[in-house]
Design a protein around this motif. Sequence first.
Motif, PDB file in Angstrom:
ATOM      1  N   GLN A  63     -37.567 -24.444 -29.036  1.00 21.16           N
ATOM      2  CA  GLN A  63     -38.058 -23.802 -29.543  1.00 21.16           C
ATOM      3  C   GLN A  63     -37.612 -22.807 -30.905  1.00 21.16           C
ATOM      4  N   ALA A  64     -36.060 -22.668 -30.289  1.00 20.31           N
ATOM      5  CA  ALA A  64     -35.683 -21.644 -30.961  1.00 20.31           C
ATOM      6  C   ALA A  64     -34.757 -23.031 -32.267  1.00 20.31           C
ATOM      7  N   GLU A  65     -34.598 -23.614 -32.240  1.00 20.37           N
ATOM      8  CA  GLU A  65     -33.610 -24.815 -32.897  1.00 20.37           C
ATOM      9  C   GLU A  65     -34.699 -25.601 -33.987  1.00 20.37           C
ATOM     10  N   ARG A  66     -35.876 -25.596 -32.886  1.00 18.33           N
ATOM     11  CA  ARG A  66     -37.232 -26.265 -34.248  1.00 18.33           C
ATOM     12  C   ARG A  66     -36.945 -25.494 -35.139  1.00 18.33           C
ATOM     13  N   LEU A  67     -37.507 -23.904 -34.501  1.00 15.39           N
ATOM     14  CA  LEU A  67     -37.717 -22.572 -35.911  1.00 15.39           C
ATOM     15  C   LEU A  67     -36.291 -22.452 -36.982  1.00 15.39           C
ATOM     16  N   LEU A  68     -35.387 -22.966 -36.822  1.00 17.91           N
ATOM     17  CA  LEU A  68     -33.778 -22.598 -37.635  1.00 17.91           C
ATOM     18  C   LEU A  68     -34.222 -23.979 -38.432  1.00 17.91           C
ATOM     19  N   SER A  69     -34.333 -25.008 -38.012  1.00 17.14           N
ATOM     20  CA  SER A  69     -34.554 -26.143 -38.519  1.00 17.14           C
ATOM     21  C   SER A  69     -35.562 -26.272 -39.579  1.00 17.14           C
ATOM     22  N   LEU A  70     -36.952 -26.037 -39.206  1.00 15.47           N
ATOM     23  CA  LEU A  70     -37.432 -26.047 -39.914  1.00 15.47           C
ATOM     24  C   LEU A  70     -37.634 -25.336 -40.894  1.00 15.47           C
ATOM     25  N   ARG A  71     -37.261 -23.561 -41.565  1.00 17.75           N
ATOM     26  CA  ARG A  71     -36.223 -22.602 -42.022  1.00 17.75           C
ATOM     27  C   ARG A  71     -35.630 -23.292 -43.375  1.00 17.75           C
ATOM     28  N   LEU A  72     -34.964 -24.319 -42.837  1.00 14.98           N
ATOM     29  CA  LEU A  72     -33.806 -25.096 -43.702  1.00 14.98           C
ATOM     30  C   LEU A  72     -33.816 -26.325 -44.385  1.00 14.98           C
ATOM     31  N   LEU A  73     -35.169 -26.589 -44.035  1.00 16.51           N
ATOM     32  CA  LEU A  73     -35.962 -27.316 -44.458  1.00 16.51           C
ATOM     33  C   LEU A  73     -36.880 -27.188 -45.735  1.00 16.51           C
ATOM     34  N   THR A  74     -36.982 -26.210 -45.638  1.00 18.37           N
ATOM     35  CA  THR A  74     -38.903 -25.161 -46.257  1.00 18.37           C
ATOM     36  C   THR A  74     -38.210 -24.602 -47.713  1.00 18.37           C
ATOM     37  N   GLY A  75     -36.322 -24.480 -47.402  1.00 19.88           N
ATOM     38  CA  GLY A  75     -36.056 -24.383 -48.570  1.00 19.88           C
ATOM     39  C   GLY A  75     -34.663 -22.977 -48.520  1.00 19.88           C
ATOM     40  N   SER A 183     -45.244 -20.465 -30.262  1.00 16.78           N
ATOM     41  CA  SER A 183     -43.874 -20.954 -31.012  1.00 16.78           C
ATOM     42  C   SER A 183     -43.973 -21.745 -31.252  1.00 16.78           C
ATOM     43  N   ARG A 184     -45.053 -22.962 -31.857  1.00 11.53           N
ATOM     44  CA  ARG A 184     -45.095 -23.643 -32.504  1.00 11.53           C
ATOM     45  C   ARG A 184     -46.146 -23.068 -33.637  1.00 11.53           C
ATOM     46  N   SER A 185     -47.305 -22.272 -33.750  1.00  9.59           N
ATOM     47  CA  SER A 185     -47.833 -21.790 -34.759  1.00  9.59           C
ATOM     48  C   SER A 185     -46.611 -20.452 -35.068  1.00  9.59           C
ATOM     49  N   ASN A 186     -45.490 -20.279 -34.798  1.00 10.46           N
ATOM     50  CA  ASN A 186     -44.648 -18.786 -35.818  1.00 10.46           C
ATOM     51  C   ASN A 186     -43.847 -20.517 -36.193  1.00 10.46           C
ATOM     52  N   ALA A 187     -43.024 -21.546 -36.233  1.00 15.29           N
ATOM     53  CA  ALA A 187     -42.756 -22.113 -36.957  1.00 15.29           C
ATOM     54  C   ALA A 187     -43.436 -22.567 -37.816  1.00 15.29           C
ATOM     55  N   VAL A 188     -44.426 -23.183 -37.546  1.00 13.08           N
ATOM     56  CA  VAL A 188     -45.302 -23.784 -38.983  1.00 13.08           C
ATOM     57  C   VAL A 188     -45.508 -21.957 -39.882  1.00 13.08           C
ATOM     58  N   ALA A 189     -46.046 -21.415 -39.102  1.00 19.38           N
ATOM     59  CA  ALA A 189     -46.059 -20.345 -40.202  1.00 19.38           C
ATOM     60  C   ALA A 189     -44.797 -19.636 -41.321  1.00 19.38           C
TER      61      ALA A 189
END
Length: 636
Positions: A63-75, A183-189
């Motif tokens: 979950q932690a790597e998913r959140l940080l990876s999405l943040r990197l990919l979104t700018g 956790s998914r909802s937080n990453a998507v948000a």
Amino acid sequence: MFSARLGVRTRILAIALVPSLTLLFLGMLTAGNLVRDSYRIRNWIDDLERIRPVATEALAATQAERLLSLRLLTGEEAISGLAVARGRVDRAFEMLVRVDATRHEPSADLPAQRAKLAEAIAALRTGVDGRRISVGDAYTFFNAPYSMFGDGFRRAQQSAPDPILATRVSEAVRLLSATEAMSRSNAVALALVSSQGSAFGLDEFTTQVGFYHAEIRNLAAEAGSPQKQALLDLMASESWRRLSAMESAVNLRFASRSVSGNAEMPMSILEWQQVADAVVGGLFAAYAGQHEYARVSAVDVAQRSERSGLVTGGIVLIGSIVALLIAVVLADRIIRRLRRLRAATLVLADEQLPSAIRSATAQPEIDDAAPTLDFGRDEIGEVAQAFEHAAAVALTAAVDEARLRDSVHAVFVNIAHRSQVLAHRQLEILDDAERGQQDPELLEVFFRLDHLATRERRNAENLLILGGSRPGRQWRQPIPMADVVRSAVGETTEYARVRVAAIPEIAVIGAVVADLVHLIAELVDNATAFSPPEAKVDVGGGIVGKGAVVEVCDRGIGLTAAEFGSYNEMLDTPTGTGLGALARDSRMGLFVVARLASTHGISVRLNESDYGGVRAVVLIPAELLGDIAPISAANR
């Protein structure tokens, strides 16, 4: 009349048959209750307790790597902690595979799944770092491991040995699903906010938020009281309230861009993630609490099963008592003869047979008759004859062993005498060659051959000693202790590694010199053989109250406490060392040392040296010491 016609064999079978059948039936019932239920439940508990912490850690790391990876990919340009999160994921899945392999029922396909995941995640991380992968693909990839965890816990639910336990695990799986949805909802948000709504459709966010909110509310109403209160406390917490407000703000901001696309968020991203971490932590804590609740329930079920086993055991005990009473009635008429047979057998085993064996061992050339037991010709008499036969076999074996031992000793002595003659002849020839040779190189070769011949002579003397004979070398006059020590060192293979410290100015009486030289040489040989080639061996001595001591100290690998005890016991009682002991231990020198020390009343003890090796302490009694006197060749 009927019981009078029963033979001994029939009555013994009747005695054994009733309790055997009773215990067989009731014992199977007991084993069925205890082994099938309690043991299986406790194994199930153990498997669940082993896998839960590492599975939880693997999920949290993903979950932690998913959140940080999405943040990197979104700018976001620099994401601190992404490398740490990736390492945490790798370690967590490696630990998951190792722990799963230790369970009673490990997952057969988990190692293959881990290998496949490792290959896929490496490619994904490369794409994330180069921003060559879409946010949706990364999100989908990091959602996949949860399916693996969910399948594992569903298998645990299906294999639960009790319906109550299956229900407890089902509630835990639902909590885990709610945690993953949060956790998914937080990453998507976060991805929506960072990409201004372009990374995802709002449906994914609202679906995950709606699911976990509804599931937590349902679980709070259905779960056991400890978890119910924990979930209610979580929903009443400030972190839950603030996170819900943030979720509402995200939904409002992206639900209609034309109206509220620029709406302000109620908190910063840092504060948002702190609140989200607190909620996730609370959900994981509730999940762990639910597992503990399931474990306690399983222990209770196992204890109930064990209590059932105790009840069954009581039935077995009562049945055994009844069977015993029947056996006592049936065995009353033969018990007296059996007691007589027991008493006579004990006399044979404790007194008659040992005496006959000692006599036969002392004089193996005389065949002694084995003890006899006369108890008639029925079944009890046949048992007595079997004991007689066993005694005869034991006596024959003792005689054969004594004869074999004498024969082996004779062979030892014969071989040793022949080797000794050859060694003496070699030394004489080498002495003649050395006296007539002036070439230094040839002299060096002759000296080495002389040393090897001396070693050969000592090996021959070893055989003589083990065969019960004595070496031929003798001195008539006392010899200085320093000369004794130097002679012993000179007979060893690695004499160049030996350092001789100060030796007291005291002499050893001539009758002991040869054996003492041999004894010290064997100890020095052992010290050099069991220490590193470059390590020195120290030899020293001193005068003590009971006589004189010689110490041989090495810097080798040492011995264990058990080995020290075994060797010191052998040095104290050398009479117990025979061919069997020589076959089990290659340190023949210590057997020779034990024999020599016992002959002259010399004490040899082994203990740990200051360097971790072995220190051999040789205590020479005062009666074996004398004054130093001039020594000539005629004194030898």
